[in-house]
Structure formats: structure tokens, C-alpha cells
Design a protein around this motif. Structure first.
Motif: not given
Length: 395
Positions: A325-329, A384-386
Motif C-alpha cells: 500500500a505504501a509503494i502504491a501511494e 525507504g520513503p516517508k
């Protein structure tokens, strides 16, 4: 000859006549006599004669009696040729000796100077780049050069140990500051340590290395240090912020930059993260409203890392979302909030590596020290991202 008259000669008649003609100037000192292209050295040896002691006159020496003169001639052509050959040979020998001496001197000097030049080049590289490497290749050379090299290696080892001790002190101090900053915002406890790990992994995945990688780590750890100046009633407010409160909150990148600008060991990428981690790819961020590649790469890397951690962490108002879900966002806000190239690079990092980094943060006491195996197990990947787009408030 006797009394100036030739008595006998072993020379050809023509040469004997020439000698007789020049007889008056001959004496004990050698004289040059030319005849038909041939040069002779002529010497006259005079022997007095006594004719019964009568003391007669008419002798060449002006005394009574007579005299007998022996004239000896020696051709000079052979002597001159010999002298020429000897001179030429000596010159050749001298020239060869000079060349050999020069070659041996050059080789001897090179044997000394080449190792010194290698050692000097290594020292210059270390001074220019600041990279302390006590395991550099040996420069070779004689014992004296080896002694200089060993002394230099010992000096580097001492400096490396001193630098490591100083860096440990920096880490512990920064850890305390980061923990204090995180503790003021219960929603982001441990956030700074996680994004530091993620940022290093993502930067490595994008080809960043060396001192820049370390600077990104420091910048990620200290990105929110400016929030220490934000009042608690604004930082911990549960409801929406007013315009005035937003104005104060948005000053924390400036305050953080001002707090760290004079810290000597922090390099430019670290300060760029602190100052620009709230800039957006579309130019709608703050504090300067930078857009696209005008935003420093370190800050763009951190923005993705920061968003990912916000999405995958629990919040009082929601539970953590999954990695997928984080990658999709992140892909959804790519080209608006985040740099598309950074999002693509982050998407290549396996989820298992990100989980490993997250677990790594739980193995040490926040604020005391960073784990020594920060880079272990990343296998040339990144991390990773934020926060989500919705989650990317001012925090």
C-alpha cells in the motif's frame, strides 16, 4: 757532419740536402722539418773532437779543434696519428663512462625517488580527499623509505582511531538530540532512526557512496531538529492547526538549518536534507518553494523515505499500512510530491530489506549509539520513503 760538412747520411739524397740546408738552425731542441708533405722532428747532438790538442780554430762552437754532429730525424706522421687515435679513444672512453655514470646515477636516484613519489602521491590524495586509508599499497624502496612509510602508516592509524572516537562522540550526541526531538512528538517515536536507515539504503541503490552516503545518514537523523523550537501546544496539537500555527510549524526547516549550519563535521547533503525535506517536486512545498531537480537530490531521497515511514507506521488515528500500500501511494504522488526517478529506485528495494532495517532500529537504545552493522545485509539495495500524501502534514 763535421764542421758543417755532411759526412754520411742514411736518408734519401733530397732529404739529406734539405737537412744540410737547414743545418744551421738545428740544435738540441727538436725542430720540425718539412719535405714533400712529410714532417720530421730533427735533433742535433754535438760531440766535440780533439785533433791532437792543437786548439785549432774553425770549430762551430768557436773553440779550437773540430766537432762531430749527429742529426737524428723521426717522422711525426705516425706519432700524430697515434696521438689522434689515443685522444679519440680517450674521448670515447670518457663519453661512455659519462653515459654509464649518468644511467647508474639516474637508476639509483629513481630507486629512491620513485617510492618517495608514490608515497607523496598517497599522502596528497589523503590530504585532498580526507579519506584516511592506512592500508594503502606499499611504495617499495630502500629501508629508509620503508621507515618513512611505516611511520606514516602509524600516524594514519592513530588519526583513524582518533576520528572514530570523535565520530562515536558525535553519534552519541546526535542520538541524544534526535531522541529528544522524537520524544516531543509521540506520533513519530523512533522515526528519525528508521528514516536514516531507509535513506542510506535508497541512496546506495541510486549510486550514492562514500562521504555523501554518510552525510545523507546524518541529515536524515537530524532532519526534524528544528522542531525542538516549535512550542508544545503547536507540535502536539491533536486538531487542525490555524494559519498562524502553520506559519510557525513551517519555520522548523529554517530553524534546523540555522542550528546546524556551523557544525563543522556536517557536510552539504546533510544540511540540504534539514533545510529542504519539505520541498515538493511540483514546487508547492516549503520553505523556499523549490521544484523538480532544483531540490537537492539528498532532500528528494529523504522525502520518499519520510513518506514511506509515515505510511508504514502506526498513528493514533490509524493503523500502519502494508508495504504494498505504501509503494502504491508513493507511485500515486510521483511527479507531484515526489521525484519519479527516486520512487522508481525505491520500488526496486525488496520488502525484506526494509523490514530488516526496521527491525535493526529495535536492537539498540535510541539516543545512545547507532548500530555498528548499519550497512550489513543491504546487498547493494536501498531503502525507504516517508509519509503518505494525506499524511504529509507539517511533521
Amino acid at each position: 757532419s763535421a764542421d758543417g760538412r755532411e759526412l754520411e747520411s742514411t736518408l734519401p739524397a733530397a732529404l739529406a740536402g734539405e737537412i744540410a740546408r737547414q743545418h744551421s738552425r738545428l740544435g738540441p731542441t727538436p725542430q720540425r722539418v718539412e719535405d714533400r708533405g712529410t714532417t720530421y722532428l730533427a735533433v742535433e747532438r754535438v760531440l766535440p773532437l780533439d785533433f791532437g790538442g792543437s786548439g785549432g780554430s774553425g770549430g762551430r762552437d768557436g773553440r779550437g779543434g773540430g766537432h762531430f754532429a749527429q742529426i737524428i730525424l723521426r717522422p711525426t706522421d705516425g706519432a700524430e696519428q697515434l696521438a689522434y687515435q689515443i685522444g679519440r679513444d680517450l674521448l670515447l672512453i670518457g663519453l661512455v663512462a659519462f653515459v654509464l655514470a649518468f644511467v647508474f646515477a639516474w637508476l639509483g636516484a629513481r630507486r629512491i625517488t620513485l617510492p618517495l613519489r608514490r608515497l607523496s602521491a598517497t599522502m596528497s590524495h589523503i590530504a585532498r580527499t580526507g579519506e584516511l586509508q592506512s592500508d594503502f599499497p606499499s611504495a617499495g624502496g630502500d629501508r629508509e623509505v620503508q621507515l618513512i612509510e611505516n611511520t606514516f602508516r602509524q600516524l594514519l592509524v592513530s588519526v583513524e582511531e582518533s576520528q572514530r572516537a570523535r565520530e562515536r562522540s558525535y553519534v552519541e550526541a546526535v542520538g541524544a538530540v534526535v531522541t529528544a526531538a522524537d520524544a516531543r512528538d509521540h506520533e513519530t517515536t523512533g522515526h528519525s532512526f528508521r528514516v536514516a536507515h531507509y535513506a542510506v539504503a535508497l541512496a546506495r541503490n541510486m549510486g550514492v557512496n562514500g562521504e555523501q552516503l554518510k552525510a545523507i545518514e546524518w541529515g536524515a537523523l537530524l532532519h526534524d531538529v528544528g522542531k525542538m523550537v516549535v512550542p508544545d501546544d503547536i507540535l502536539r496539537k491533536s486538531g487542525p492547526l490555524t494559519d498562524d500555527e502553520w506559519h510557525i510549524m513551517r519555520q522548523h526547516p529554517n530553524w534546523g538549518f540555522d542550528m546546524l549550519a556551523e557544525v563543522g563535521f556536517l557536510q552539504k547533503p546533510a544540511l540540504e536534507i534539514v533545510y529542504s525535506h519539505h520541498e515538493r517536486w511540483d514546487g508547492k512545498g516549503y520553505p523556499r518553494g523549490l521544484a523538480g531537480e532544483d531540490i537537492p537530490l539528498a532532500a528528494r531521497i529523504f522525502a520518499a523515505v519520510d513518506a514511506y515511514d509515515a505510511i508504514t507506521s502506526d498513528r493514533p488515528y490509524r493503523r500502519a499500512h502494508s508495504h504494498q500500500a505504501a509503494i502504491a501511494e508513493l507511485q500515486r504522488v510521483s511527479g507531484q510530491q515526489l521525484d519519479p526517478r527516486v520512487v522508481v529506485a525505491f520500488s526496486r528495494i525488496p520488502e525484506v530489506d526494509l523490514r530488516r532495517l526496521r527491525e535493526l532500529c529495535k536492537r539498540f537504545h535510541p539516543g545512545l549509539s547507532l548500530p555498528s552493522d548499519l550497512f550489513v545485509g543491504l546487498a547493494e539495495t536501498g531503502s525507504g520513503p516517508k509519509r503518505t500524501a494525506e499524511d504529509a502534514r507539517a511533521r
